[in-house]
Design a protein around this motif. Structure first.
Motif, PDB file in Angstrom:
ATOM      1  N   GLN A  42       8.508  -5.712   1.867  1.00  0.00           N
ATOM      2  CA  GLN A  42       7.732  -4.654   1.693  1.00  0.00           C
ATOM      3  C   GLN A  42       7.251  -4.093   3.024  1.00  0.00           C
ATOM      4  OE1 GLN A  42       3.916  -5.369   0.393  1.00  0.00           O
ATOM      5  NE2 GLN A  42       3.271  -3.065   0.057  1.00  0.00           N
ATOM      6  N   THR A  43       6.987  -2.908   3.086  1.00  0.00           N
ATOM      7  CA  THR A  43       6.420  -2.151   4.292  1.00  0.00           C
ATOM      8  C   THR A  43       5.442  -0.997   4.005  1.00  0.00           C
ATOM      9  OG1 THR A  43       7.018  -1.426   6.579  1.00  0.00           O
ATOM     10  CG2 THR A  43       8.333  -0.500   5.017  1.00  0.00           C
ATOM     11  N   ILE A  44       4.786  -0.557   4.853  1.00  0.00           N
ATOM     12  CA  ILE A  44       3.924   0.446   4.501  1.00  0.00           C
ATOM     13  C   ILE A  44       4.019   1.776   5.805  1.00  0.00           C
ATOM     14  CG2 ILE A  44       1.635   1.525   4.732  1.00  0.00           C
ATOM     15  CD1 ILE A  44       1.920  -0.489   2.776  1.00  0.00           C
ATOM     16  N   MET A  45       4.540   2.954   5.106  1.00  0.00           N
ATOM     17  CA  MET A  45       5.023   3.715   5.874  1.00  0.00           C
ATOM     18  C   MET A  45       3.759   4.869   6.083  1.00  0.00           C
ATOM     19  SD  MET A  45       7.949   3.407   6.453  1.00  0.00           S
ATOM     20  CE  MET A  45       8.464   4.962   7.076  1.00  0.00           C
ATOM     21  N   PRO A  46       3.400   4.844   7.374  1.00  0.00           N
ATOM     22  CA  PRO A  46       2.328   5.882   7.775  1.00  0.00           C
ATOM     23  C   PRO A  46       2.529   7.598   7.642  1.00  0.00           C
ATOM     24  CG  PRO A  46       3.216   5.171   9.682  1.00  0.00           C
ATOM     25  CD  PRO A  46       4.075   4.519   8.638  1.00  0.00           C
ATOM     26  N   SER A  47       1.785   8.185   7.439  1.00  0.00           N
ATOM     27  CA  SER A  47       1.606   9.693   7.066  1.00  0.00           C
ATOM     28  C   SER A  47       0.336  10.207   7.564  1.00  0.00           C
ATOM     29  CB  SER A  47       2.074  10.139   5.992  1.00  0.00           C
ATOM     30  OG  SER A  47       1.162  10.524   5.089  1.00  0.00           O
ATOM     31  N   PRO A  48       0.303  11.617   8.200  1.00  0.00           N
ATOM     32  CA  PRO A  48      -0.881  12.082   8.270  1.00  0.00           C
ATOM     33  C   PRO A  48      -1.887  12.163   7.124  1.00  0.00           C
ATOM     34  CG  PRO A  48       0.992  13.402   9.448  1.00  0.00           C
ATOM     35  CD  PRO A  48       1.400  12.483   8.570  1.00  0.00           C
ATOM     36  N   TRP A  49      -1.273  12.229   5.877  1.00  0.00           N
ATOM     37  CA  TRP A  49      -1.970  12.430   4.665  1.00  0.00           C
ATOM     38  C   TRP A  49      -2.360  11.157   3.818  1.00  0.00           C
ATOM     39  CZ3 TRP A  49       2.705  14.699   6.214  1.00  0.00           C
ATOM     40  CH2 TRP A  49       2.725  15.842   6.787  1.00  0.00           C
ATOM     41  N   VAL A  50      -1.398  10.194   3.905  1.00  0.00           N
ATOM     42  CA  VAL A  50      -1.670   9.100   3.192  1.00  0.00           C
ATOM     43  C   VAL A  50      -0.554   8.135   3.603  1.00  0.00           C
ATOM     44  CG1 VAL A  50      -0.491   9.480   1.010  1.00  0.00           C
ATOM     45  CG2 VAL A  50      -2.422   8.062   0.975  1.00  0.00           C
ATOM     46  N   ASP A  51      -0.890   6.712   3.607  1.00  0.00           N
ATOM     47  CA  ASP A  51       0.090   5.794   3.972  1.00  0.00           C
ATOM     48  C   ASP A  51       0.702   5.439   2.534  1.00  0.00           C
ATOM     49  OD1 ASP A  51      -0.760   5.948   6.415  1.00  0.00           O
ATOM     50  OD2 ASP A  51      -1.737   4.143   6.402  1.00  0.00           O
ATOM     51  N   TRP A  52       1.807   5.025   2.680  1.00  0.00           N
ATOM     52  CA  TRP A  52       2.811   4.903   1.418  1.00  0.00           C
ATOM     53  C   TRP A  52       3.427   3.522   1.554  1.00  0.00           C
ATOM     54  CZ3 TRP A  52       8.050   6.054   1.310  1.00  0.00           C
ATOM     55  CH2 TRP A  52       8.386   6.993   2.361  1.00  0.00           C
ATOM     56  N   PRO A  53       3.505   2.721   0.337  1.00  0.00           N
ATOM     57  CA  PRO A  53       4.317   1.615   0.348  1.00  0.00           C
ATOM     58  C   PRO A  53       5.738   1.625   0.063  1.00  0.00           C
ATOM     59  CG  PRO A  53       3.197   1.602  -1.638  1.00  0.00           C
ATOM     60  CD  PRO A  53       2.722   2.892  -0.800  1.00  0.00           C
ATOM     61  N   MET A  54       6.678   0.469   0.359  1.00  0.00           N
ATOM     62  CA  MET A  54       8.185   0.498  -0.016  1.00  0.00           C
ATOM     63  C   MET A  54       8.536  -0.800  -0.182  1.00  0.00           C
ATOM     64  SD  MET A  54      10.202   3.376   2.478  1.00  0.00           S
ATOM     65  CE  MET A  54      11.756   2.999   1.922  1.00  0.00           C
ATOM     66  N   TRP A  55       9.068  -1.278  -1.242  1.00  0.00           N
ATOM     67  CA  TRP A  55       9.668  -2.286  -1.708  1.00  0.00           C
ATOM     68  C   TRP A  55      11.191  -2.126  -1.566  1.00  0.00           C
ATOM     69  CZ3 TRP A  55       5.107  -0.740  -3.838  1.00  0.00           C
ATOM     70  CH2 TRP A  55       3.889  -1.591  -3.623  1.00  0.00           C
ATOM     71  N   PHE A  56      12.098  -3.102  -1.151  1.00  0.00           N
ATOM     72  CA  PHE A  56      13.380  -3.050  -1.105  1.00  0.00           C
ATOM     73  C   PHE A  56      13.887  -4.164  -1.798  1.00  0.00           C
ATOM     74  CE2 PHE A  56      11.053  -1.756   2.918  1.00  0.00           C
ATOM     75  CZ  PHE A  56      11.856  -0.676   3.255  1.00  0.00           C
TER      76      PHE A  56
END
Length: 205
Positions: free
Chosen positions: A183-197
């Motif tokens: 899993q990782t967390i993708m940052p953004s200017p609006w909200v961070d979001w997770p990804m599972w692979f």
């Protein structure tokens, strides 16, 4: 009257952080984003494969949409003309930059890293969408869809791969026989979001 086992509610705004980030914070563009992705795969010959589940009345209750090995969603002008270019015109400049950088560079880099496959999304039988209507969830619909997809992928021995941004889906994919790579967390200017692979081998020894 709706069945007593259903929860009926009004959702004023989608809360999926990936949807918020990939629309540049403007979730009114979510139908444009989803539509552009789906049309790119379905309306461009030889790019995608879809499996559907329908009830006795012919109503769609679930579907799974894949890009075939050697193909990559939204990577060609032919695919992009089915709504993606319109979406880019509606995104804010910051949203455009984030989408291009994240989906064009950062997410592919994460895919390759977690799966250990170069150009992983292009070199696997990639699941872009897997949806089951809420009143049919937990009834084997997703399993049946993925069984058909697995048979199709097995014709060439292709690995099935996907990511999810919803923690609720993690145990579901594990029950369907997928291996969780991390899993990782993708940052953004609006909200961070997770990804599972996740991936699943189809090649027979």
């Amino acid at each position: 009257m709706a069945p007593s086992n259903l929860t009926i509610e009004h959702v004023d705004k989608p809360t999926d952080p990936a949807a918020i980030a990939l629309t540049g914070g403007d979730i009114s563009l979510l139908p444009d984003l989803g539509g552009a992705m789906i049309r790119a795969l379905l309306l461009t010959p030889g790019v995608g494969e879809i499996f559907t589940a329908r009830d006795e009345n012919g109503s769609l209750v679930g579907f799974a949409l894949f890009s075939l090995p050697g193909q990559l969603m939204l990577s060609t002008e032919e695919q992009q003309k089915h709504g993606f270019l319109d979406l880019m015109g509606k995104l804010s400049p910051e949203g455009q930059k984030y989408y291009v950088e994240t989906m064009g560079k950062e997410v592919p880099k994460m895919n390759d890293q977690f799966f250990g496959i170069e150009d992983a999304e292009r070199n696997t039988y990639w699941c872009n969408f897997a949806m089951v209507r809420e009143d049919y969830q937990g009834k084997g619909v997703a399993r049946a869809l993925f069984e058909l997809a697995t048979k199709d992928a097995a014709k060439t021995g292709a690995t099935i791969a996907l990511t999810t941004t919803n923690a609720r889906n993690v145990p579901i994919y594990e029950k369907l026989g997928f291996k969780l790579h991390g899993q990782t967390i993708m940052p953004s200017p609006w909200v961070d979001w997770p990804m599972w692979f996740f991936s699943k081998e189809t090649k027979q020894d």
